[in-house]
Structures are given as C-alpha cells and as structure tokens.
Design an enzyme around this catalytic site. Structure first.
Site, PDB file in Angstrom:
ATOM      1  N   THR B   7       9.740  19.952 -42.579  1.00 16.20           N
ATOM      2  CA  THR B   7      10.475  22.209 -43.314  1.00 16.20           C
ATOM      3  C   THR B   7      10.352  21.369 -44.556  1.00 16.20           C
ATOM      4  O   THR B   7      11.967  20.676 -44.192  1.00 16.20           O
ATOM      5  CB  THR B   7      11.355  22.198 -42.363  1.00 16.20           C
TER       6      THR B   7
ATOM      7  N   MET C   1      16.872  19.668 -49.005  1.00 14.39           N
ATOM      8  CA  MET C   1      17.094  20.913 -47.804  1.00 14.39           C
ATOM      9  C   MET C   1      16.175  20.360 -47.028  1.00 14.39           C
ATOM     10  O   MET C   1      16.247  20.861 -45.498  1.00 14.39           O
ATOM     11  CB  MET C   1      16.494  22.182 -48.780  1.00 14.39           C
ATOM     12  N   PRO C   2      15.106  19.517 -47.737  1.00 13.68           N
ATOM     13  CA  PRO C   2      13.993  19.023 -46.327  1.00 13.68           C
ATOM     14  C   PRO C   2      14.030  18.754 -44.981  1.00 13.68           C
ATOM     15  O   PRO C   2      15.002  17.638 -45.008  1.00 13.68           O
ATOM     16  CB  PRO C   2      12.825  18.196 -47.001  1.00 13.68           C
ATOM     17  N   LEU C   3      14.001  19.159 -44.135  1.00 12.87           N
ATOM     18  CA  LEU C   3      13.854  18.677 -42.923  1.00 12.87           C
ATOM     19  C   LEU C   3      12.535  17.650 -42.050  1.00 12.87           C
ATOM     20  O   LEU C   3      12.288  18.228 -42.204  1.00 12.87           O
ATOM     21  CB  LEU C   3      14.587  19.692 -41.578  1.00 12.87           C
ATOM     22  N   VAL C  40      17.317  15.933 -44.465  1.00 13.44           N
ATOM     23  CA  VAL C  40      17.644  15.680 -43.296  1.00 13.44           C
ATOM     24  C   VAL C  40      16.547  14.660 -42.459  1.00 13.44           C
ATOM     25  O   VAL C  40      15.689  15.200 -42.071  1.00 13.44           O
ATOM     26  CB  VAL C  40      18.962  16.639 -42.241  1.00 13.44           C
TER      27      VAL C  40
END
Lengths: 63, 63, 63, 63, 63, 63
Positions: B7, C1-3, C40
C-alpha cells in the site's frame, strides 16, 4: 505502530477523511498507548458496484 | 504461496513497480524458500487525501 | 509511508522474517524513494488449513 | 459476520460482480452458518501494472 | 489471479474451510473466468474479542 | 458499511479493544454518516517478530 485501514464507499469529502483520521489516531493514542507519529490510517474507497452486503451490491440496493 | 500487498501513495511509474515486484519476489524465493510462480505482489495505491500518519493527511503535510 | 503486508504459511524463523523485512525495506527505499523510517512490514501467518490455492487447502495438498 | 475481500484485475462487469457476491454469500451462509445480512463482500480491483505473479507484472505478461 | 481473503470468527472446522475454499474457487472460475490454479483463498480467523459490529465486541454480544 | 481493520502488536486487553471499537464506530457514525449497525471493526494482532518498521523487527528494537 498501529495501522488502521478503513474500507468504505466513495464519496466522503477530504474534510470528512481529515476528521476521521484525526479521531482514529487520537483513539489509538489514548486507548492503546500508541505513539502518535507511528499511527497510519489509510482509506480504501470502493464504488457501489464493488461493495455487497447480504449478497446484494450497493448499486442494486440503491434502486 | 506468499501474497505481498504493497500500500503506497500514487505516482510510482510502471518501471518502479516492475523493479519492486521483481525484488520482493526474489526476496521471498531466496529468504523464505517460496516457489517463484506462486508469489503474488499487488499494489494498492492511495491518494494523498487517503493516507494519514500521525493523524494528519498527506495532503495537509504537503502544504 | 509504504505498508507491506506479507501473508504466508506459518513456520518461517525469526531470522527469515528479519531478512525479508530488511530486504523489502531496502527495496522500497531504493526503488520507490520511500523514507526508511516510514516503511512498515507486517507478517500475517496462516496455517495449512487456512490457505488454499486452486481450490484445495494446503493441508490436503500435503497428503 | 464474515468479511470477504476479493482482489482481482480490473475489467469484470457489474453483472459478474453481482453473481460473485451472491454466490460467495450463499457459500458463507450454507457452509459457515453465517447470517446472510452480516456478510460483506468487497472488490478491490487492480490494473495490470499493479499485479505481479512470479515476479512479473501482468502488463508485461500480456506482451 | 484473484485473491480472496475471508475474515471470520474462529471455530470453523477444516471441512468447512475446505468446502468454502472449493466453492469460492469454483465461483471465480465460472463467473470471473479466472484460471483455477491461480486462485488463492486465505482465512483470517479472529477471536470474539477481536471482532466488533455496531461498536460492540462479539464477546460482549454473547453475554 | 465501513470496515475498519486495526493491525497492531499483541498485548492489548479486552477492555482496550472494547473502547477502541466503540470510539472508532462513533467516529464513523458522526463523521462519515455511516449506520452504526453496519460498521465492523476487526483487530489483527501480530507478535513483535511479525512487525517491522524501518527495516527492523520490533523484537530487535526491544533489545
């Protein structure tokens, strides 16, 4: 560290998302003891033809 | 068999996704012993108004 | 920010997860330009009775 | 109460989604004893450049 | 290629999962034209204290 | 209709989850205009060896 993914129908405004993100973040800080900077909230927005409850698409319920 | 869901904010090029998919797949083969053909990588791209960290939408941080 | 969410069968060691998390994070930094601290990686581990491909549970394939 | 998330390539028609949602809901009622009204099915549709298997984007396989 | 993630309460038997996986896979083959071997179904099982509807945990409704 | 999935480290009490579920549900009712009965909150709890930020497992940070 908490990651919160909100799946909902399209159409909410930026201001609604802003308030939702803030309040969910506040909740995780206050109730789960999470560090504010580490909390991520994402919104996955689906159309009425991509969401069904009770076996019926939202687009059909709207009829 | 591993499924990897990434994401991230919108705006990466196809070539970036290509390299990310390849490298994540290589990682799962080499470190987890997974069968290459069985590895799936998907990208869920969200806009700056649909991603918040620390209780603040990315669109607001950008200001 | 990538998950990055990795769904895989149970049974990998901590060291395998450590290497996977590091390499996926490196990939996102180098290929997507993401900030390292903001990446994360989570592992969702499922049992062989909770994972099916081709309509068949892994526990049945193992027979 | 079951939540079923279907991640697939873009391009299915509304009628296909309607049938999929109905049949998955029927399955959860009949096999899991779930209450029909409580079952939610969502579709997350990704483009061919956002889906890779075996380390290769679908857009590259199509070539 | 479709990935189907089923989130539900703990407690279903292997045989129930087997039937659910088979029927969902059949559905995706017959209604979406997906290739059987490429369809993955995963079950994420949560306890009654990790599932809320209407703002109330299942463990509290059960009382 | 909103579905909220909270991924967090193991160890929160039932009472913490109860409060989180209630407050997130209240938020979605008040800010998104969602129907209370249709809101689902799920908790996916992961261990410290299944959660990494900045490329490092939580279990290693704890050392």
């Amino acid at each position: 560290m908490p990651l919160i993914q909100v799946t909902m129908l399209q159409g909410r405004t930026i201001d609604q998302k802003r308030k939702i993100a803030t309040r969910i973040t506040d909740t995780m800080v206050e109730e789960a003891g999470a560090r504010r900077e580490a909390i991520v909230v994402t919104f996955i927005e689906v159309s009425k033809e991509s969401y069904a409850s009770g076996g019926e698409l939202m687009i059909d319920k709207a009829k």
